[in-house]
Design a protein around this motif. Structure first.
Motif, short mmCIF file in Angstrom:
data_model
loop_
_atom_site.label_atom_id
_atom_site.label_comp_id
_atom_site.label_asym_id
_atom_site.label_seq_id
_atom_site.Cartn_x
_atom_site.Cartn_y
_atom_site.Cartn_z
N ASP A 1 0.86 -1.18 0.00
CA ASP A 1 0.00 0.00 0.00
C ASP A 1 0.89 1.23 0.00
N GLY A 2 0.26 2.40 -0.04
CA GLY A 2 1.04 3.62 -0.06
C GLY A 2 0.23 4.79 -0.59
N ASP A 3 0.76 5.48 -1.59
CA ASP A 3 0.15 6.69 -2.13
C ASP A 3 -1.29 6.43 -2.59
N PRO A 4 -2.27 7.16 -2.06
CA PRO A 4 -3.67 6.89 -2.40
C PRO A 4 -3.99 7.09 -3.88
N ALA A 5 -3.43 8.14 -4.50
CA ALA A 5 -3.71 8.38 -5.91
C ALA A 5 -3.16 7.26 -6.79
N ALA A 6 -1.95 6.82 -6.48
CA ALA A 6 -1.35 5.73 -7.25
C ALA A 6 -2.11 4.43 -7.03
N ARG A 7 -2.60 4.23 -5.81
CA ARG A 7 -3.42 3.03 -5.55
C ARG A 7 -4.70 3.08 -6.37
N ALA A 8 -5.34 4.25 -6.43
CA ALA A 8 -6.57 4.38 -7.21
C ALA A 8 -6.30 4.09 -8.69
N ASP A 9 -5.14 4.52 -9.20
CA ASP A 9 -4.79 4.26 -10.59
C ASP A 9 -4.61 2.76 -10.83
N LEU A 10 -3.97 2.08 -9.89
CA LEU A 10 -3.82 0.62 -10.00
C LEU A 10 -5.19 -0.05 -10.07
N GLU A 11 -6.06 0.32 -9.17
CA GLU A 11 -7.38 -0.32 -9.11
C GLU A 11 -8.20 0.00 -10.35
N ALA A 12 -8.07 1.24 -10.88
CA ALA A 12 -8.79 1.60 -12.10
C ALA A 12 -8.28 0.81 -13.30
N SER A 13 -7.05 0.30 -13.20
CA SER A 13 -6.46 -0.49 -14.29
C SER A 13 -6.78 -1.97 -14.16
N GLY A 14 -7.60 -2.31 -13.18
CA GLY A 14 -7.97 -3.70 -12.98
C GLY A 14 -7.04 -4.48 -12.07
N VAL A 15 -6.10 -3.78 -11.42
CA VAL A 15 -5.15 -4.45 -10.51
C VAL A 15 -5.80 -4.62 -9.15
N GLU A 16 -5.70 -5.82 -8.59
CA GLU A 16 -6.13 -6.05 -7.22
C GLU A 16 -5.03 -5.55 -6.28
N VAL A 17 -5.36 -4.61 -5.39
CA VAL A 17 -4.40 -4.12 -4.41
C VAL A 17 -4.69 -4.82 -3.09
N ALA A 18 -3.79 -5.70 -2.69
CA ALA A 18 -4.02 -6.52 -1.49
C ALA A 18 -3.75 -5.75 -0.21
N GLY A 19 -3.04 -4.60 -0.30
CA GLY A 19 -2.70 -3.83 0.88
C GLY A 19 -1.57 -4.49 1.65
N TRP A 20 -1.24 -3.90 2.81
CA TRP A 20 -0.19 -4.49 3.64
C TRP A 20 -0.67 -5.83 4.16
N THR A 21 0.15 -6.83 3.99
CA THR A 21 -0.22 -8.21 4.29
C THR A 21 0.84 -8.82 5.20
N PRO A 22 0.46 -9.56 6.23
CA PRO A 22 1.46 -10.22 7.08
C PRO A 22 2.43 -11.04 6.23
N PRO A 23 3.72 -11.05 6.62
CA PRO A 23 4.74 -11.70 5.78
C PRO A 23 4.41 -13.13 5.38
N ASP A 24 3.84 -13.94 6.28
CA ASP A 24 3.57 -15.33 5.93
C ASP A 24 2.46 -15.43 4.88
N ARG A 25 1.43 -14.58 4.99
CA ARG A 25 0.36 -14.59 3.99
C ARG A 25 0.85 -14.05 2.66
N ALA A 26 1.68 -13.00 2.70
CA ALA A 26 2.24 -12.47 1.45
C ALA A 26 3.09 -13.53 0.75
#
Length: 340
Positions: free
Chosen positions: A213-238
């Motif tokens: 995760d990180g910059d909100p505008a860049a995250r919105a661009d990823l999601e608008a492009s069809g990318v699933e943004v999983a967000g910060w994820t515990p190391p074992d799950r990642a």
């Protein structure tokens, strides 16, 4: 021997590197001095290590460091990151300094050439206050030699905390294949390029996933492009998500020696990387620089078994080279060279 690790950017790959050095050299008395910063997530150490955190600005951080070194007199001060490296200008003469840039600041591509030239000039001056350099990639070592040819340099590739997996049998075509990237949504990792590749390769039966995760505008661009943004994820799950992915696509604009791609490699996930100097020096399969080049490489990976096998083989070589024993030996040699 007493080693004081110093950084103003504790978290992510820097903390992982320090933790690896602490674990790999248990005969050394390690301590950590860091600057607390907003947005720098840190995690518990694998084994106890004395750790002082400074909460003020950079000037105060350097003043406190000088006083700490004068009082505690460590055998080696190991500076991690370019900003911590600036402490070479103020540390007492005679201090044995080991420097790990974790990507030299003049490699940043979000800065204009004048700013990068200033960073390079500062590094060149401070290189002569350095007793040894621990580089995390051959590219970083090359830059260090350009700055000061006589300073001893050792390459300590970042190892991953997973046992290497055979890549030859890695499934490319699953029922729901994923193309993943791990990292902070920030200019360095270039989420805009990942989003552009997802748009350009939208016909593929693969889901593009960004773990972080990180910059909100860049995250919105990823999601608008069809990318699933999983967000910060515990190391074992990642790690589980990366392990079951068909492909790891690394789009960063500049790097030292990224831990995330080594983790993917040792988990058995083939890695395609943007063509930047550090990734080229580490031996990853390269996919070009422009969105259409990267999208073409991703398409080819899914369509061409021979090419997919080549990418997997290159990734396997990186996994084999990035091992804890080699890293430990390199750091130990650097410390010995610094004291000599």
């Amino acid at each position: 021997m007493r080693v004081l690790h110093v950084t103003e950017a504790l978290g992510g790959g820097v903390q992982s590197a320090i933790a690896n050095y602490v674990d790999g050299l248990p005969e050394i008395d390690h301590a950590v001095f860091s600057r607390a910063r907003d947005g720098q997530a840190t995690y518990a150490w694998a084994r106890p290590v004395p750790h002082e955190r400074y909460a003020g600005g950079l000037p105060g951080f350097f003043v406190r460091l000088v006083r700490k070194v004068a009082a505690e007199r460590p055998d080696i001060v190991h500076l991690h990151s370019s900003f911590a490296g600036a402490a070479r200008a103020v540390l007492p003469l005679g201090t044995a300094v080991v420097y790990s840039p974790h990507c030299y600041a003049m490699e940043r591509r979000d800065l204009g050439m004048p700013a990068r030239a200033v960073y390079g000039a500062v590094e060149r001056v401070l290189a002569h206050r350095t007793n040894a350099v621990v580089a995390v990639s051959p590219r970083e070592a090359e830059l260090g030699r350009r700055l000061a040819a006589r300073v001893p340099i050792r390459v300590a590739l970042n190892p991953a905390p997973f046992a290497p997996t055979a890549l030859g049998a890695h499934a490319v075509r699953g029922d729901d294949p994923e193309v993943v990237m791990v990292g902070r949504i920030s200019p360095q990792k270039d989420p805009a390029l990942f989003a552009a590749v997802a748009r350009a390769a939208e016909e593929l039966p693969a889901r593009f996933v960004w773990i972080g995760d990180g910059d909100p505008a860049a995250r919105a661009d990823l999601e608008a492009s069809g990318v699933e943004v999983a967000g910060w994820t515990p190391p074992d799950r990642a790690a589980r998500r990366v392990a079951r992915a068909a492909l790891y696509l690394h789009t960063a604009a500049w790097e030292g020696g990224p831990l995330s791609t080594v983790e993917a490699a040792t988990l058995g996930t083939p890695v395609l990387a943007r063509d930047i100097p550090s990734m080229r020096s580490l031996g990853y399969a390269l996919a070009g620089e422009r969105p259409e080049e990267l999208a073409g490489a991703v398409r080819r990976f899914f369509a061409d078994d021979a090419y997919a096998a080549e990418v997997a083989a290159r990734t396997a070589e990186v996994a084999r080279a990035s091992n804890p024993a080699a890293m430990t030996a390199a750091v130990r040699e650097a410390y010995a060279a610094a004291l000599a």
